[in-house]
Motif scaffolding. Structure first.
Motif, PDB file in Angstrom:
ATOM      1  N   GLU A  56      82.287  47.216  75.747  1.00 21.40           N
ATOM      2  CA  GLU A  56      82.251  47.953  74.484  1.00 21.40           C
ATOM      3  C   GLU A  56      83.679  48.312  74.098  1.00 21.40           C
ATOM      4  OE1 GLU A  56      81.948  49.282  71.212  1.00 21.40           O
ATOM      5  OE2 GLU A  56      79.924  48.916  72.000  1.00 21.40           O
ATOM      6  N   LEU A  66      75.198  53.800  73.942  1.00 20.18           N
ATOM      7  CA  LEU A  66      74.409  53.045  72.977  1.00 20.18           C
ATOM      8  C   LEU A  66      74.429  51.556  73.284  1.00 20.18           C
ATOM      9  CD1 LEU A  66      75.438  54.955  69.737  1.00 20.18           C
ATOM     10  CD2 LEU A  66      73.150  54.900  70.747  1.00 20.18           C
ATOM     11  N   LYS A  67      75.548  51.064  73.780  1.00 17.56           N
ATOM     12  CA  LYS A  67      75.636  49.653  74.180  1.00 17.56           C
ATOM     13  C   LYS A  67      74.651  49.376  75.308  1.00 17.56           C
ATOM     14  CE  LYS A  67      78.005  45.675  74.065  1.00 17.56           C
ATOM     15  NZ  LYS A  67      78.434  44.940  72.862  1.00 17.56           N
ATOM     16  N   ASN A  70      71.047  49.422  73.979  1.00 16.96           N
ATOM     17  CA  ASN A  70      70.755  48.205  73.230  1.00 16.96           C
ATOM     18  C   ASN A  70      70.440  47.047  74.174  1.00 16.96           C
ATOM     19  OD1 ASN A  70      70.733  46.596  70.667  1.00 16.96           O
ATOM     20  ND2 ASN A  70      72.499  45.618  71.616  1.00 16.96           N
ATOM     21  N   TYR A  71      71.210  46.959  75.249  1.00 17.42           N
ATOM     22  CA  TYR A  71      70.957  45.917  76.252  1.00 17.42           C
ATOM     23  C   TYR A  71      69.581  46.115  76.888  1.00 17.42           C
ATOM     24  CZ  TYR A  71      71.202  43.522  80.764  1.00 17.42           C
ATOM     25  OH  TYR A  71      70.923  42.736  81.867  1.00 17.42           O
ATOM     26  N   SER A  73      67.002  47.496  75.656  1.00 18.13           N
ATOM     27  CA  SER A  73      65.941  47.225  74.680  1.00 18.13           C
ATOM     28  C   SER A  73      65.615  45.739  74.587  1.00 18.13           C
ATOM     29  CB  SER A  73      66.353  47.730  73.294  1.00 18.13           C
ATOM     30  OG  SER A  73      66.562  49.116  73.301  1.00 18.13           O
ATOM     31  N   LYS A  74      66.590  44.905  74.918  1.00 16.93           N
ATOM     32  CA  LYS A  74      66.418  43.455  74.771  1.00 16.93           C
ATOM     33  C   LYS A  74      66.028  42.755  76.067  1.00 16.93           C
ATOM     34  CE  LYS A  74      69.653  43.243  70.882  1.00 16.93           C
ATOM     35  NZ  LYS A  74      70.950  42.723  70.384  1.00 16.93           N
ATOM     36  N   LYS A 163      64.257  56.126  73.099  1.00 18.03           N
ATOM     37  CA  LYS A 163      64.288  55.386  71.841  1.00 18.03           C
ATOM     38  C   LYS A 163      63.850  56.275  70.671  1.00 18.03           C
ATOM     39  CE  LYS A 163      61.747  51.852  72.951  1.00 18.03           C
ATOM     40  NZ  LYS A 163      61.037  50.546  72.757  1.00 18.03           N
ATOM     41  N   GLU A 166      66.442  58.462  68.767  1.00 21.49           N
ATOM     42  CA  GLU A 166      67.343  57.837  67.789  1.00 21.49           C
ATOM     43  C   GLU A 166      68.759  58.398  67.912  1.00 21.49           C
ATOM     44  OE1 GLU A 166      65.022  58.709  64.222  1.00 21.49           O
ATOM     45  OE2 GLU A 166      64.379  56.620  64.183  1.00 21.49           O
ATOM     46  N   GLU A 168      72.666  58.961  68.074  1.00 22.28           N
ATOM     47  CA  GLU A 168      73.665  58.466  67.137  1.00 22.28           C
ATOM     48  C   GLU A 168      75.098  58.874  67.444  1.00 22.28           C
ATOM     49  OE1 GLU A 168      73.481  60.923  63.257  1.00 22.28           O
ATOM     50  OE2 GLU A 168      71.455  61.106  64.119  1.00 22.28           O
TER      51      GLU A 168
END
Length: 229
Positions: A56, A66-67, A70-71, A73-74, A163, A166, A168
């Motif tokens: 990042e 957050l990085k 995101n990982y 989540s996928k 999740k 949210e 930020e």
């Protein structure tokens, strides 16, 4: 078996990250180290220790977290629990068992590892950290009836709840944002006492005047933002 992921934001932690990874309990499915634009060999040490290393380039604790999210989540298999901890070896990774226990038992969805004074190595937290934690948690108790005593970075949360928050904040306000949103959204939370020791290296936040000031501004900003909603 629960899918438990650990996310470790790391900036120039080459001297400590290997120790952290090696002491994380085997029940963890995957260790994710987010290399936050380090100029040393943090990434190489983490990779050699068996972690998944992400990069990042945007500097900031929140950016790194957050990085990692995101990982997660996928992934082909959705994680059940996400654990956050620092890469400076100030936490005791083996205390992860204690931190996730209330989630595994169904008693909570979100757990803070509270760095109680009796369990802290002398000098492991700076005076500004101690005061900042007291001020922030006192304000949260006064304004939101929250029962937090610490903004400790060693924490665990059910992935679905994470999740839903949210998240930020990109920098210093990450921890307090998570706690405020958990209270406002009535997520079941608790604290467990954890040990804490002097970190390896100098803190990028509490170790500098600039870092301490900006962290304080960000934390108070989140608290007052939510107090007027």
């Amino acid at each position: 078996m629960k899918e438990i992921l650990v996310i470790i934001p790391a900036y120039n932690e080459a001297n400590s990250i290997g120790k952290v990874i090696s002491e994380i309990p085997d029940l963890v499915t995957e260790i994710i180290v987010v290399n936050n634009n380090s100029t040393d060999n943090t990434a190489a040490v983490a990779t050699a220790a068996g972690a998944t290393v992400l990069f990042e380039g945007q500097m900031g604790y929140g950016y790194a977290c957050l990085k990692g999210i995101n990982y997660a989540s996928k992934r082909s298999k959705t994680p059940d629990i996400i654990v956050f901890m620092d890469g400076d070896y100030s936490d005791f990774p083996e205390d992860l068992h204690k931190v996730i226990a209330p989630i595994l038992s169904g008693d909570a969805d979100f757990v803070i590892g509270a760095r109680q004074k009796a369990l802290r190595e002398q000098g492991s937290m700076t005076p500004q950290q101690v005061f900042g934690n007291w001020l922030a948690t006192s304000l949260m108790k006064l304004l939101f009836r929250a029962s937090f005593t610490d903004l400790g970075p060693f924490r665990a949360i059910r992935f679905e709840q994470l999740k839903a928050l949210e998240m930020e904040d990109k920098t210093y306000g990450w921890t307090v944002e998570m706690q405020l949103k958990a209270v406002k959204r009535k997520i079941a939370y608790t604290e467990v006492p954890v040990r804490y020791k002097k970190r390896i290296g100098i803190s990028k936040v509490s170790g500098t005047i600039k870092g301490s000031i900006f962290a304080g501004i960000k934390i108070l900003g989140w608290i007052f933002k939510y107090s007027i909603k």
